[in-house]
Design an enzyme around this catalytic site. Structure first.
Site, PDB file in Angstrom:
ATOM      1  CG  ASP A  15      -2.024   0.821   1.182  1.00 49.13           C
ATOM      2  OD1 ASP A  15      -2.392   1.517   0.384  1.00 49.13           O
ATOM      3  OD2 ASP A  15      -2.479   1.338   2.425  1.00 49.13           O
TER       4      ASP A  15
ATOM      5  CG  ASN B  70      -4.920   0.892   8.034  1.00 52.40           C
ATOM      6  OD1 ASN B  70      -5.234   0.019   8.612  1.00 52.40           O
ATOM      7  ND2 ASN B  70      -4.128   1.800   7.695  1.00 52.40           N
TER       8      ASN B  70
HETATM    9  P1  13P Z   1      -8.694   4.462   5.984  1.00 55.31           P
HETATM   10  O1  13P Z   1      -7.473   4.271   7.116  1.00 55.31           O
HETATM   11  O2  13P Z   1      -9.338   5.737   5.995  1.00 55.31           O
HETATM   12  O3  13P Z   1      -9.566   3.465   6.048  1.00 55.31           O
HETATM   13  O4  13P Z   1      -7.664   4.433   4.671  1.00 55.31           O
HETATM   14  C1  13P Z   1      -7.103   3.230   4.059  1.00 55.31           C
HETATM   15  C2  13P Z   1      -6.262   3.416   2.856  1.00 55.31           C
HETATM   16  O5  13P Z   1      -6.658   3.966   2.276  1.00 55.31           O
HETATM   17  C3  13P Z   1      -5.250   2.677   2.824  1.00 55.31           C
HETATM   18  O6  13P Z   1      -4.415   2.943   1.627  1.00 55.31           O
END
Ligand code: 13P
Length: 287
Positions: free
Chosen positions: A84, A231
């Site tokens: 990511d 996340n």
């Molecule tokens: P959040 O933590 O807002 O759910 O975002 C997760 C994300 O985009 C990981 O790349």
């Protein structure tokens, strides 16, 4: 079954649903997400930020854990292990470590440099059968110390990056990582529609999935979003369930201090959050 994310996202885009990317932080997270995907016959993407990779002992450790767990738990649904918001160096480390998918986040580079580095990484990733995500327009908020302003992507730049052969594209549309502030203006569907029109049938990625209302999620899917990243929401559910266990003094009763007991409510809470998202995204039964 560990696979690249290409096929599952092409199918999602064509079938008008989205596959969730759930970020992992440790063994409990990984196990909770894999089991929930299997129980619900849903494809899934395990996201690993560079910070979480470091926390878990490095990308090699993560890759070995995920591959072994996928096998030991008898997971048959498609699972992608995805970097990511990767840096250029991080992408190479994950390719070497055995990830099945990478994201190169070159959004902070001038567009020419983003193009050059993305082109190189597309060739390397595809040569090895990995899928690759790129980003245009910064995703706002803070994730693992990386702070973005949350600009909307320029549809022409999206087209330029999409044409380099990336498999799916994250376009900033007013989304941010973490909780949305009360004065958030919502997603820019104008931008999303313009990007979607430029890039044809490329699966689009919506970062910052935590706290986006269900109607906006559904509209985003109707406009080409096929991957949604979550996340913070799993972190919040895990923390709330763990807090409850401790505050109720359960760790002080009998063998309640056993880590397998202390971490169990948080584990179940992650499973419930992941299932809820899979239902909303429409990926249940699509493995
Ligand atoms: P959040 O933590 O807002 O759910 O975002 C997760 C994300 O985009 C990981 O790349």
């Amino acid at each position: 079954m560990l696979v690249s994310a290409k096929e599952m996202l092409d199918k999602a885009r064509a079938g008008k649903y989205a596959v969730g990317q759930f970020n992992i932080n440790n063994l409990e997270w990984t196990k909770a997400i894999l089991l929930t995907a299997q129980e619900n016959n849903s494809p899934v993407i395990l996201g690993v930020s560079e910070g979480a990779g470091k926390y878990m002992g490095g990308f090699e450790t993560v890759s070995a854990m995920v591959a072994a767990m996928d096998k030991s738990l008898g997971i048959t649904v498609p699972v992608a292990l995805h970097l990511d918001h990767g840096t250029y160096e991080g992408c190479y480390k994950c390719i070497k470590a055995g990830f099945t998918s990478i994201m190169f986040d070159g959004s902070h580079f001038p567009i020419d440099e983003n193009v050059a580095k993305t082109t190189e990484l597309v060739n390397v990733a595809h040569g090895l059968g990995l899928s690759i995500e790129a980003e245009v327009g910064a995703i706002g908020g803070e994730e693992d110390g990386v702070i973005g302003k949350g600009e909307c992507a320029d549809p022409d730049e999206c087209k330029m990056i999409a044409d380099l052969g990336v498999d799916f594209l994250a376009a900033g549309i007013g989304n941010i990582h973490g909780k949305y502030p009360d004065n958030w203006e919502g997603l820019s569907f104008e931008t999303l529609a313009a990007v979607n029109e430029k890039v044809g049938d490329m699966p689009l990625v919506l970062h910052g999935g935590t706290g986006i209302p269900a109607d906006m999620i559904k509209k985003a899917i109707s406009l080409g979003v096929a991957k949604i990243n979550v996340n913070t929401e799993c972190q919040l559910s895990f923390a709330a369930a763990t807090r409850k266990y401790i505050e109720e003094g359960k760790d002080l009763q009998g063998k309640g201090f056993d880590p397998r007991k202390v971490l169990a409510p948080g584990f179940e809470a992650i499973k419930a959050t992941v299932k809820e998202k899979m239902e909303l995204f429409g990926s249940i039964g699509k493995a």
